[in-house]
Design a protein around this motif. Structure first.
Motif, PDB file in Angstrom:
ATOM      1  N   TRP A  44       0.803  -1.225   0.000  1.00  0.00           N
ATOM      2  CA  TRP A  44       0.000   0.000   0.000  1.00  0.00           C
ATOM      3  C   TRP A  44       0.838   1.279   0.000  1.00  0.00           C
ATOM      4  O   TRP A  44       0.302   2.367  -0.188  1.00  0.00           O
ATOM      5  N   GLU A  45       2.147   1.174   0.213  1.00  0.00           N
ATOM      6  CA  GLU A  45       2.983   2.365   0.243  1.00  0.00           C
ATOM      7  C   GLU A  45       3.120   2.947  -1.164  1.00  0.00           C
ATOM      8  O   GLU A  45       3.179   2.215  -2.152  1.00  0.00           O
ATOM      9  N   ARG A  46       3.173   4.270  -1.242  1.00  0.00           N
ATOM     10  CA  ARG A  46       3.174   4.967  -2.527  1.00  0.00           C
ATOM     11  C   ARG A  46       4.028   6.227  -2.458  1.00  0.00           C
ATOM     12  O   ARG A  46       4.238   6.790  -1.390  1.00  0.00           O
ATOM     13  N   ALA A  99      -2.527  11.406  -1.360  1.00  0.00           N
ATOM     14  CA  ALA A  99      -2.070  10.366  -0.425  1.00  0.00           C
ATOM     15  C   ALA A  99      -3.242   9.823   0.384  1.00  0.00           C
ATOM     16  O   ALA A  99      -3.339   8.609   0.626  1.00  0.00           O
ATOM     17  N   GLU A 100      -4.149  10.705   0.785  1.00  0.00           N
ATOM     18  CA  GLU A 100      -5.340  10.268   1.522  1.00  0.00           C
ATOM     19  C   GLU A 100      -6.189   9.329   0.670  1.00  0.00           C
ATOM     20  O   GLU A 100      -6.684   8.305   1.162  1.00  0.00           O
ATOM     21  N   ALA A 105      -8.098   3.830  -0.451  1.00  0.00           N
ATOM     22  CA  ALA A 105      -8.186   2.702  -1.375  1.00  0.00           C
ATOM     23  C   ALA A 105      -7.549   1.443  -0.776  1.00  0.00           C
ATOM     24  O   ALA A 105      -7.922   0.324  -1.140  1.00  0.00           O
ATOM     25  N   ALA A 106      -6.623   1.627   0.157  1.00  0.00           N
ATOM     26  CA  ALA A 106      -5.965   0.504   0.832  1.00  0.00           C
ATOM     27  C   ALA A 106      -6.627   0.179   2.171  1.00  0.00           C
ATOM     28  O   ALA A 106      -6.058  -0.555   2.984  1.00  0.00           O
ATOM     29  N   LEU A 147      -9.795   9.121   8.341  1.00  0.00           N
ATOM     30  CA  LEU A 147     -10.285   9.081   6.963  1.00  0.00           C
ATOM     31  C   LEU A 147     -11.685   8.489   6.877  1.00  0.00           C
ATOM     32  O   LEU A 147     -12.195   8.279   5.800  1.00  0.00           O
ATOM     33  N   ASN A 148     -12.302   8.249   8.027  1.00  0.00           N
ATOM     34  CA  ASN A 148     -13.642   7.651   8.054  1.00  0.00           C
ATOM     35  C   ASN A 148     -14.755   8.670   8.126  1.00  0.00           C
ATOM     36  O   ASN A 148     -15.913   8.305   8.191  1.00  0.00           O
ATOM     37  N   ALA A 149     -14.410   9.936   8.162  1.00  0.00           N
ATOM     38  CA  ALA A 149     -15.440  10.970   8.339  1.00  0.00           C
ATOM     39  C   ALA A 149     -16.312  11.127   7.108  1.00  0.00           C
ATOM     40  O   ALA A 149     -15.982  10.875   6.014  1.00  0.00           O
TER      41      ALA A 149
END
Length: 149
Positions: A44-46, A99-100, A105-106, A147-149
């Motif tokens: 998942w790293e990018r 990045a978010e 997506a991961a 990131l769940n908001a």
């Protein structure tokens, strides 16, 4: 026009991006370039790599670890950089947003950012959760965003 590329070690632009990132006058660029050339990357790293035509406009990375050692925090938006010729266009915030998206997506629930800047990432709803010294002994702020908001 600025174009944003989501890179993995298998991306055709990976080597060119690593070379350009390593050539900037900021030690974090050399560090990220070395990681790009030598580290084993988690699936998942990018690297988020922004270009203006063929020239690098900026970059950041989505990484498991950052410059503050021995923390319970992971993952990180790391090494946010915008080329001086491209500053003032909102590129740093867009890099973080890209990045978010990659993190979501991961199935990553939240991200941390290590910074000494005040006010920049708060525009994207990051909040201070800790202060810790980095591996060079500099006091940094650690920010978090769900990131769940």
């Amino acid at each position: 026009m600025i174009t944003y590329h989501l890179l993995t070690p298998h991306s055709p632009e990976w080597s060119t991006a690593a070379t350009q990132i390593g050539a900037i006058d900021w030690p974090a660029g050399a560090h990220l370039a070395k990681l790009m050339q030598t580290a084993t990357w988690q699936p998942w790293e990018r690297v988020i790599y922004a270009t203006n035509d063929a020239k690098m406009a900026g970059f950041c990375a989505l990484l498991a670890e950052d410059i503050v050692p021995d923390t319970p925090y992971t993952p990180f938006v790391s090494s946010v950089y915008v080329n001086p010729a491209n500053r003032g266009q909102g590129i740093s915030l867009r890099l973080v947003q890209e990045a978010e998206k990659a993190a979501q997506a991961a199935d990553i629930d939240g991200l941390y950012i290590v910074t000494r800047h005040v006010g920049l990432y708060e525009h994207l709803d990051y909040e201070l959760v800790d202060r810790r010294n980095d591996r060079f002994g500099r006091l940094n702020r650690i920010l978090y965003k769900s990131l769940n908001a």
